[in-house]
Design an enzyme around this catalytic site. Structure first.
Site, PDB file in Angstrom:
ATOM      1  N   LYS A   1      48.797  31.152  47.351  1.00 17.35           N
ATOM      2  CA  LYS A   1      47.535  31.074  48.102  1.00 17.35           C
ATOM      3  C   LYS A   1      47.732  30.569  49.517  1.00 17.35           C
ATOM      4  O   LYS A   1      47.050  31.009  50.427  1.00 17.35           O
ATOM      5  CB  LYS A   1      46.519  30.180  47.368  1.00 17.35           C
ATOM      6  CG  LYS A   1      45.879  30.904  46.201  1.00 17.35           C
ATOM      7  CD  LYS A   1      44.614  30.256  45.702  1.00 17.35           C
ATOM      8  CE  LYS A   1      43.953  31.198  44.691  1.00 17.35           C
ATOM      9  NZ  LYS A   1      42.859  30.640  43.971  1.00 17.35           N
TER      10      LYS A   1
ATOM     11  N   LYS B   1      47.729  40.839  42.435  1.00 15.68           N
ATOM     12  CA  LYS B   1      46.658  40.846  41.430  1.00 15.68           C
ATOM     13  C   LYS B   1      45.308  41.109  42.096  1.00 15.68           C
ATOM     14  O   LYS B   1      45.120  40.782  43.272  1.00 15.68           O
ATOM     15  CB  LYS B   1      46.661  39.549  40.623  1.00 15.68           C
ATOM     16  CG  LYS B   1      45.949  38.397  41.242  1.00 15.68           C
ATOM     17  CD  LYS B   1      45.661  37.289  40.237  1.00 15.68           C
ATOM     18  CE  LYS B   1      44.899  36.217  40.988  1.00 15.68           C
ATOM     19  NZ  LYS B   1      43.993  35.429  40.230  1.00 15.68           N
TER      20      LYS B   1
ATOM     21  N   LYS C   1      39.055  38.089  43.772  1.00 19.85           N
ATOM     22  CA  LYS C   1      37.750  38.136  44.434  1.00 19.85           C
ATOM     23  C   LYS C   1      37.841  37.737  45.895  1.00 19.85           C
ATOM     24  O   LYS C   1      36.964  38.076  46.686  1.00 19.85           O
ATOM     25  CB  LYS C   1      36.706  37.302  43.679  1.00 19.85           C
ATOM     26  CG  LYS C   1      37.057  35.854  43.401  1.00 19.85           C
ATOM     27  CD  LYS C   1      35.883  35.157  42.736  1.00 19.85           C
ATOM     28  CE  LYS C   1      36.178  34.715  41.324  1.00 19.85           C
ATOM     29  NZ  LYS C   1      37.190  33.648  41.203  1.00 19.85           N
TER      30      LYS C   1
HETATM   31  N1  AQP Z   1      43.402  40.140  38.332  1.00 21.67           N
HETATM   32  C1  AQP Z   1      43.190  39.465  37.215  1.00 21.67           C
HETATM   33  N2  AQP Z   1      43.579  39.956  36.026  1.00 21.67           N
HETATM   34  C2  AQP Z   1      43.357  39.260  34.875  1.00 21.67           C
HETATM   35  N3  AQP Z   1      42.741  38.062  34.845  1.00 21.67           N
HETATM   36  C3  AQP Z   1      42.339  37.539  36.010  1.00 21.67           C
HETATM   37  N4  AQP Z   1      41.693  36.397  36.310  1.00 21.67           N
HETATM   38  C4  AQP Z   1      41.499  36.329  37.646  1.00 21.67           C
HETATM   39  N5  AQP Z   1      42.005  37.415  38.246  1.00 21.67           N
HETATM   40  C5  AQP Z   1      42.532  38.196  37.246  1.00 21.67           C
HETATM   41  C6  AQP Z   1      41.304  35.401  35.327  1.00 21.67           C
HETATM   42  O1  AQP Z   1      39.948  35.043  35.567  1.00 21.67           O
HETATM   43  C7  AQP Z   1      39.775  33.677  35.233  1.00 21.67           C
HETATM   44  C8  AQP Z   1      39.083  32.969  36.356  1.00 21.67           C
HETATM   45  O2  AQP Z   1      39.907  32.924  37.490  1.00 21.67           O
HETATM   46  P1  AQP Z   1      39.398  32.115  38.737  1.00 21.67           P
HETATM   47  O3  AQP Z   1      38.322  32.848  39.402  1.00 21.67           O
HETATM   48  O4  AQP Z   1      39.039  30.747  38.335  1.00 21.67           O
HETATM   49  O5  AQP Z   1      40.654  31.979  39.648  1.00 21.67           O
HETATM   50  P2  AQP Z   1      41.715  33.014  40.057  1.00 21.67           P
HETATM   51  O6  AQP Z   1      42.649  33.255  38.926  1.00 21.67           O
HETATM   52  O7  AQP Z   1      42.312  32.496  41.338  1.00 21.67           O
HETATM   53  O8  AQP Z   1      40.866  34.350  40.323  1.00 21.67           O
HETATM   54  P3  AQP Z   1      40.651  35.130  41.644  1.00 21.67           P
HETATM   55  O9  AQP Z   1      39.712  36.269  41.397  1.00 21.67           O
HETATM   56  O10 AQP Z   1      41.978  35.494  42.251  1.00 21.67           O
HETATM   57  O11 AQP Z   1      39.892  34.067  42.537  1.00 21.67           O
HETATM   58  P4  AQP Z   1      40.179  33.606  43.996  1.00 21.67           P
HETATM   59  O12 AQP Z   1      40.320  34.877  44.781  1.00 21.67           O
HETATM   60  O13 AQP Z   1      38.963  32.814  44.402  1.00 21.67           O
HETATM   61  O14 AQP Z   1      41.422  32.790  43.967  1.00 21.67           O
HETATM   62  C9  AQP Z   1      41.160  33.100  34.923  1.00 21.67           C
HETATM   63  O15 AQP Z   1      41.320  33.023  33.541  1.00 21.67           O
HETATM   64  C10 AQP Z   1      42.085  34.103  35.521  1.00 21.67           C
HETATM   65  O16 AQP Z   1      43.313  34.150  34.829  1.00 21.67           O
END
Ligand code: AQP
Length: 350
Positions: free
Chosen positions: A127, A210, A213
């Site tokens: 990140k 991956k 969001k």
């Molecule tokens: N691409 C993905 N594939 C499978 N699982 C995913 N998760 C997130 N992206 C994927 C799962 O969603 C849950 C919540 O994740 P989060 O929003 O708390 O944090 P993150 O993993 O950092 O997700 P993002 O979308 O990438 O958020 P941002 O962009 O804000 O950092 C978790 O169980 C995660 O594994």
């Protein structure tokens, strides 16, 4: 029932199976959040275990969030949970900041976790990239707050996507060190539950990243609020190769974009990758992408329609989150109180 779920024990202590997981309201939820997490949350709720689900707003502010948008995104994420099948009576659904025990236990865990452990967290490195000096202290400490989110409920199972596996392992390390240092069998060693055909959904623009969001490109992801035309257009433009689909999963080796689309199809249709390939082997993406888009629209549009209906009544969403927070607090407070006793804090306030 999920195979991994058994009654775990630490020393002589037995822990009742309890599921906890959360999602950051740091933007609109994506197909990755849905397939990797939310769909699994619904399945575990319907397996009859106690399930606690949280919109982790304290985690969201580890990177800048506009306050009004954060409130909006938190309500929208709550609407997504309910629209996807989380029943706020069967499950406990709330936003993290309404239960202060998370932050209090998080501080104690900051004093248990070691710098060397935190330095190994790949998500922090991914990140911040080369900008670590500018990252918030909260982003660095994120995994120790996540350990508190889980352990303040003595949760034994955490459904997550593949990217969160390392953080759940760190949660186990923190629990084990706490138990060892204070000579107690107090915190369970929580298991990650990583299941399904799409535990790591990749960006539609780059099969090595991956789906996220917070990716600056909206074309890289499917949002749960996207309409049918947008979903179809995003899949049509998704990066792929010029080859035909193979007849076995091995044929997807070295083809990350093709593998991603096949995995998404399998997860949405609740079938195996082999079954998808049995249907589409020898076909090109000109046939496969429209079929995938139709499937995604069929699965996601009832969710987005229901989200819109729920979002028309934000006061009702806030009421649901408030109720959930009270129920969560009733579980967390005695566990926090016992933790403070173990650590040696005087608690004489009336
Ligand atoms: N691409 C993905 N594939 C499978 N699982 C995913 N998760 C997130 N992206 C994927 C799962 O969603 C849950 C919540 O994740 P989060 O929003 O708390 O944090 P993150 O993993 O950092 O997700 P993002 O979308 O990438 O958020 P941002 O962009 O804000 O950092 C978790 O169980 C995660 O594994």
């Amino acid at each position: 029932m999920t195979e991994a779920v058994q009654t775990p024990h630490v020393g002589k202590a037995q822990f009742t199976p309890r599921v906890f997981s959360g999602i950051q309201p740091s933007g609109g939820l994506t197909l990755g959040n849905y397939l990797g997490a939310l769909k699994r949350f619904v399945a575990m709720q319907d397996e009859g275990m106690e399930t606690i689900y949280c919109l982790v707003d304290l985690h969201a502010i580890t990177v800048w969030q506009d306050p009004e948008r954060l409130r909006q995104q938190t309500r929208e994420a709550a609407a997504a949970f309910i629209a996807a099948g989380i029943d706020p009576v069967k499950s406990i659904l709330f936003n993290q900041s309404q239960v202060s025990a998370h932050a209090e236990l998080g501080w104690i865990f900051n004093c248990v976790a070691r710098l060397g452990w935190m330095n190994r967290m790949t998500q922090f490195k991914d990140k911040v990239g080369k900008n670590a000096e500018n990252a918030s202290l909260g982003l660095y400490a994120y995994p120790s707050l996540m350990a508190a989110d889980i352990l303040v409920y003595h949760a034994t199972h955490v459904p997550v996507g593949e990217d969160q596996k390392q953080h759940v392992e760190l949660t186990r390390d923190i629990a084990a060190k706490f138990n060892h240092d204070y000579k107690v069998d107090f915190f369970p060693l929580t298991a990650p539950v990583i299941e399904g055909a799409a535990t790591r959904v990749m960006s539609l623009r780059d099969g090595s990243k991956k789906m996220s969001k917070s990716d600056p490109s909206d074309q890289s992801r499917i949002n749960l609020t996207d309409d049918a035309d947008t979903i179809a257009a995003k899949f049509r433009k998704a990066r792929t190769d010029a080859e035909l689909l193979p007849d076995t999963p091995d044929g997807l080796d070295g083809r990350p974009e093709a593998r991603n689309l096949v995995n998404i199809f399998a997860a949405l249709a609740d079938i195996s990758v082999e079954e998808v390939l049995a249907q589409y082997a020898g076909q090109g993406f000109g046939t496969f992408k429209p079929a995938l888009a139709d499937l995604a629209v069929a699965k996601l549009s009832p969710i987005s329609t229901e989200m819109q209906r729920l979002m028309a009544d934000p006061a009702e969403i806030d009421r649901i989150l408030g109720n959930g927070a009270e129920r969560a607090d009733a579980i967390a407070q005695p566990i926090l109180a016992r933790t403070l006793d173990i650590v040696g804090m005087i608690r004489s306030r009336r």
